[in-house]
Scaffold this active site. Sequence first.
Site, PDB file in Angstrom:
ATOM      1  N   ARG A  70      -0.976 -10.463  37.721  1.00  0.00           N
ATOM      2  CA  ARG A  70       0.276 -11.173  37.517  1.00  0.00           C
ATOM      3  C   ARG A  70       1.379 -10.169  37.187  1.00  0.00           C
ATOM      4  O   ARG A  70       1.127  -9.139  36.573  1.00  0.00           O
ATOM      5  CB  ARG A  70       0.138 -12.179  36.372  1.00  0.00           C
ATOM      6  CG  ARG A  70      -0.691 -13.400  36.734  1.00  0.00           C
ATOM      7  CD  ARG A  70      -0.757 -14.402  35.604  1.00  0.00           C
ATOM      8  NE  ARG A  70      -1.471 -13.887  34.452  1.00  0.00           N
ATOM      9  CZ  ARG A  70      -0.911 -13.345  33.392  1.00  0.00           C
ATOM     10  NH1 ARG A  70       0.404 -13.259  33.304  1.00  0.00           N
ATOM     11  NH2 ARG A  70      -1.641 -12.906  32.409  1.00  0.00           N
TER      12      ARG A  70
ATOM     13  N   TYR B 278      -1.418 -12.295  44.961  1.00  0.00           N
ATOM     14  CA  TYR B 278      -2.511 -12.224  43.983  1.00  0.00           C
ATOM     15  C   TYR B 278      -2.482 -13.345  42.942  1.00  0.00           C
ATOM     16  O   TYR B 278      -1.431 -13.619  42.355  1.00  0.00           O
ATOM     17  CB  TYR B 278      -2.467 -10.875  43.243  1.00  0.00           C
ATOM     18  CG  TYR B 278      -3.836 -10.452  42.740  1.00  0.00           C
ATOM     19  CD1 TYR B 278      -4.683  -9.710  43.550  1.00  0.00           C
ATOM     20  CD2 TYR B 278      -4.308 -10.830  41.488  1.00  0.00           C
ATOM     21  CE1 TYR B 278      -5.950  -9.346  43.119  1.00  0.00           C
ATOM     22  CE2 TYR B 278      -5.573 -10.472  41.048  1.00  0.00           C
ATOM     23  CZ  TYR B 278      -6.385  -9.728  41.871  1.00  0.00           C
ATOM     24  OH  TYR B 278      -7.644  -9.368  41.443  1.00  0.00           O
TER      25      TYR B 278
ATOM     26  N   LYS C 234      -0.906 -21.007  36.891  1.00  0.00           N
ATOM     27  CA  LYS C 234       0.002 -20.610  35.807  1.00  0.00           C
ATOM     28  C   LYS C 234       1.395 -21.214  36.000  1.00  0.00           C
ATOM     29  O   LYS C 234       2.038 -21.639  35.046  1.00  0.00           O
ATOM     30  CB  LYS C 234       0.094 -19.094  35.728  1.00  0.00           C
ATOM     31  CG  LYS C 234      -1.241 -18.401  35.564  1.00  0.00           C
ATOM     32  CD  LYS C 234      -1.936 -18.831  34.299  1.00  0.00           C
ATOM     33  CE  LYS C 234      -3.213 -18.033  34.080  1.00  0.00           C
ATOM     34  NZ  LYS C 234      -3.908 -18.450  32.860  1.00  0.00           N
TER      35      LYS C 234
ATOM     36  N   HIS D 189      -2.781 -23.157  27.385  1.00  0.00           N
ATOM     37  CA  HIS D 189      -3.627 -22.111  27.977  1.00  0.00           C
ATOM     38  C   HIS D 189      -4.958 -22.111  27.214  1.00  0.00           C
ATOM     39  O   HIS D 189      -5.234 -21.217  26.417  1.00  0.00           O
ATOM     40  CB  HIS D 189      -2.893 -20.772  27.822  1.00  0.00           C
ATOM     41  CG  HIS D 189      -3.499 -19.637  28.592  1.00  0.00           C
ATOM     42  ND1 HIS D 189      -3.274 -18.324  28.253  1.00  0.00           N
ATOM     43  CD2 HIS D 189      -4.319 -19.616  29.674  1.00  0.00           C
ATOM     44  CE1 HIS D 189      -3.919 -17.539  29.099  1.00  0.00           C
ATOM     45  NE2 HIS D 189      -4.562 -18.285  29.960  1.00  0.00           N
TER      46      HIS D 189
ATOM     47  N   SER E 144      -5.134 -13.620  28.177  1.00  0.00           N
ATOM     48  CA  SER E 144      -5.901 -13.332  29.388  1.00  0.00           C
ATOM     49  C   SER E 144      -6.909 -12.214  29.132  1.00  0.00           C
ATOM     50  O   SER E 144      -6.616 -11.252  28.424  1.00  0.00           O
ATOM     51  CB  SER E 144      -4.948 -12.875  30.491  1.00  0.00           C
ATOM     52  OG  SER E 144      -3.891 -13.790  30.590  1.00  0.00           O
TER      53      SER E 144
ATOM     54  N   CYS F 148      -9.715 -12.101  27.429  1.00  0.00           N
ATOM     55  CA  CYS F 148     -10.260 -11.955  26.070  1.00  0.00           C
ATOM     56  C   CYS F 148     -11.546 -12.771  25.920  1.00  0.00           C
ATOM     57  O   CYS F 148     -11.888 -13.217  24.826  1.00  0.00           O
ATOM     58  CB  CYS F 148      -9.252 -12.417  25.026  1.00  0.00           C
ATOM     59  SG  CYS F 148      -7.949 -11.234  24.730  1.00  0.00           S
TER      60      CYS F 148
ATOM     61  N   ASP G  73      -9.596 -22.452  31.406  1.00  0.00           N
ATOM     62  CA  ASP G  73      -8.295 -21.777  31.324  1.00  0.00           C
ATOM     63  C   ASP G  73      -7.143 -22.663  30.858  1.00  0.00           C
ATOM     64  O   ASP G  73      -6.274 -22.187  30.145  1.00  0.00           O
ATOM     65  CB  ASP G  73      -7.948 -21.178  32.697  1.00  0.00           C
ATOM     66  CG  ASP G  73      -6.855 -20.120  32.624  1.00  0.00           C
ATOM     67  OD1 ASP G  73      -6.867 -19.324  31.667  1.00  0.00           O
ATOM     68  OD2 ASP G  73      -5.986 -20.092  33.511  1.00  0.00           O
TER      69      ASP G  73
ATOM     70  N   ARG H  70     -11.480 -10.284  40.465  1.00  0.00           N
ATOM     71  CA  ARG H  70     -11.693 -11.703  40.125  1.00  0.00           C
ATOM     72  C   ARG H  70     -12.725 -12.366  41.025  1.00  0.00           C
ATOM     73  O   ARG H  70     -12.953 -11.936  42.146  1.00  0.00           O
ATOM     74  CB  ARG H  70     -10.364 -12.462  40.297  1.00  0.00           C
ATOM     75  CG  ARG H  70      -9.235 -11.988  39.385  1.00  0.00           C
ATOM     76  CD  ARG H  70      -9.357 -12.585  38.021  1.00  0.00           C
ATOM     77  NE  ARG H  70      -8.293 -12.169  37.121  1.00  0.00           N
ATOM     78  CZ  ARG H  70      -7.820 -12.935  36.133  1.00  0.00           C
ATOM     79  NH1 ARG H  70      -8.309 -14.138  35.929  1.00  0.00           N
ATOM     80  NH2 ARG H  70      -6.887 -12.480  35.340  1.00  0.00           N
TER      81      ARG H  70
HETATM   82  C1  OXD Z   1      -4.817 -15.212  33.138  1.00  0.00           C
HETATM   83  C2  OXD Z   1      -5.704 -15.918  34.066  1.00  0.00           C
HETATM   84  O1  OXD Z   1      -4.291 -14.148  33.481  1.00  0.00           O
HETATM   85  O2  OXD Z   1      -6.278 -16.924  33.648  1.00  0.00           O
HETATM   86  O3  OXD Z   1      -4.638 -15.715  32.012  1.00  0.00           O
HETATM   87  O4  OXD Z   1      -5.833 -15.516  35.242  1.00  0.00           O
HETATM   88 MN    MN Z   2      -5.543 -17.598  31.777  1.00  0.00          MN
END
Ligand code: OXD
Ligand code: MN
Length: 596
Positions: free
Chosen positions: A70, A211, A220, A240, A262, A264, A287, A379
């Site tokens: 991102r 991406y 998002k 989130h 993100s 974590c 998510d 990913r």
């Molecule tokens: C993030 C995702 O970056 O879930 O939080 O992809």
């Molecule tokens: Mn996320």
Amino acid sequence: MAYEAKNRKLKDWVDEVAELCQPDAIHWCDGSKAEYDRLMAQMVAGGAARPLEKRRNCFLFRSDPSDVARVEDRTYISTPSEDEVGPTNNWIDENELKQTMLGLYQGCMRGRTMYVIPFSMGPLSSPMAKIGVEITDSPYVVCNMQIMTRVGTKVVEVLGENGEFVPCLHSIGAPLEPGQEDVPWPCAPMEKKYIAHFPHENLIWSFGSGYGGNALLGKKCFALRIASTMARREGWMAEHMLILRLISPEGKRYHIAAAFPSACGKTNLAMVQPTIPGWKAECLGDDIAWMKIGPDGRLYAINPEAGFFGVAPGTSYQSNPMAMDTIRENTIFTNAALTDDGEIWWEGMGVPAPDHAIDWKGRDWAPGNDDPAAHANARFTAPAAQCPAISPDWEDPEGVPIDIFIFGGRRTGVVPLATEALDWDHGVFLGATASSETTAANIGAVGKLRRDPFAMQPFCGYDMADYFQHWLDMGDRLGDKAPRIFYVNWFRKTADGDWLWPGYGDNSRVLAWMCERIEGKAGATKTPIGNLPGESDLDLTGLDLAPENIRELLRVDAEAWRAEVPDIEQHFAQFGDRLPARLRGQLNQLEERLGE
Ligand code: OXD
Ligand code: MN
């Protein structure tokens, strides 16, 4: 066209975009397997995708090295006035941004097909679901959206003639001139990338990146940034957060929604396999949670997504066996390494590195190479229904009632393993001051400490101070039906850099303590930062943990916390007068409790 859309607004918008972007062809997506297979075959033939011999119906993509995560610096919330978006968002005047982007969109799909993807965020029968339509010139996006959302003709039926939808316009920004050969991952240079949101119109425009969150606009952009603005207007919450169900040995169910920045370990926790005997867990989402107050006054959550877009490196049978089983088939891998026998590989996969592989940039790779084989933000995109731990109720249209909220982040020091908020306002304070060391999920420095309130810093579509107020308001409405709030940190390290806590399945020990707190069964000690479990309050049976580790994990270092206060003050100062007085009051109370 596979079918006829009757929605006037949709038809007009598609015509308008086609005129602007000038694609060679228009394809209305029906969401079928045949469509997915056809597009994949096309991408394999064109060299963008590679089937994996070792995994049924799985494909590997390699992105352009400039397009790997991102791009928060290129992400905008555009409103008539700047102060609506607050200090944590990038703002450009609506007219100016639209002018710039209209210039970029002009002819941007030449030589390509324009795909129209009608999708639903949430099960179609859910009163909480919302419809979007993404227009894109990327077949990779179409296939990912088929996994991540509910796509197809049923959505168009629900939309009918006059139904509302969120228009999401996406282009990779790489038109093909006649005779020009395509590249495996076309995209635009960084200075032309824009991820733009117009919350007053519920509109999303994305340009230049293919991406993840930049391009899969249901995630998002819609389900968090735009949905958070809708949620505030309409009195619900778009967060989130993962959603999981924990079942006690007595069979009592608890629903937990947890927010972490993100990369974590959110997907790992969402699919946790408890190590405490008798406890079970089910995954409902990894998510995003959309939540609204139900007729009984409790807060109900749905997962608006239908798939997982998880970080691959570090995912192994040790860290997340359920994810490993989810991605055995029908999965898209992006920026993982490829072994000579047609299998994917990444750092932390829990299997020995191959002697030779092709790295995410398409180069020869061998152990000892300076660069990692997989990108740190590689990913997998996989259907949620394939997860062995998925809850039978994950698509319940009414959602599940949330008992517990958890906030957290990645902190090697200071923040203890678990803290229970003293009350709702204190919990909101814990969320508002959440901090974490940065990861590779965003382009930028890794390992820097940043405040990431509610893990929403990159995803809140309006002024974060107003968002804090929204949380306080929701708490006022929920009253004694409000979920209990906790804060966790799985990432503490010793001075030598070793992990203090085993994490993964053993995190269930902390979750079980939270459930037992609700029942009034587990103890806690009141400290200046909140209620902490004592050593004997956590069930640690069978865990080989040095006593000094657990002592350190549950220690409150008042001096270290006093040193955090100026940083929190600075964090709050950016919101000026808009910061709710109740949160300023929380900081004053924390200072008083910490004493001199
Ligand atoms: C993030 C995702 O970056 O879930 O939080 O992809
Ligand atoms: Mn996320």
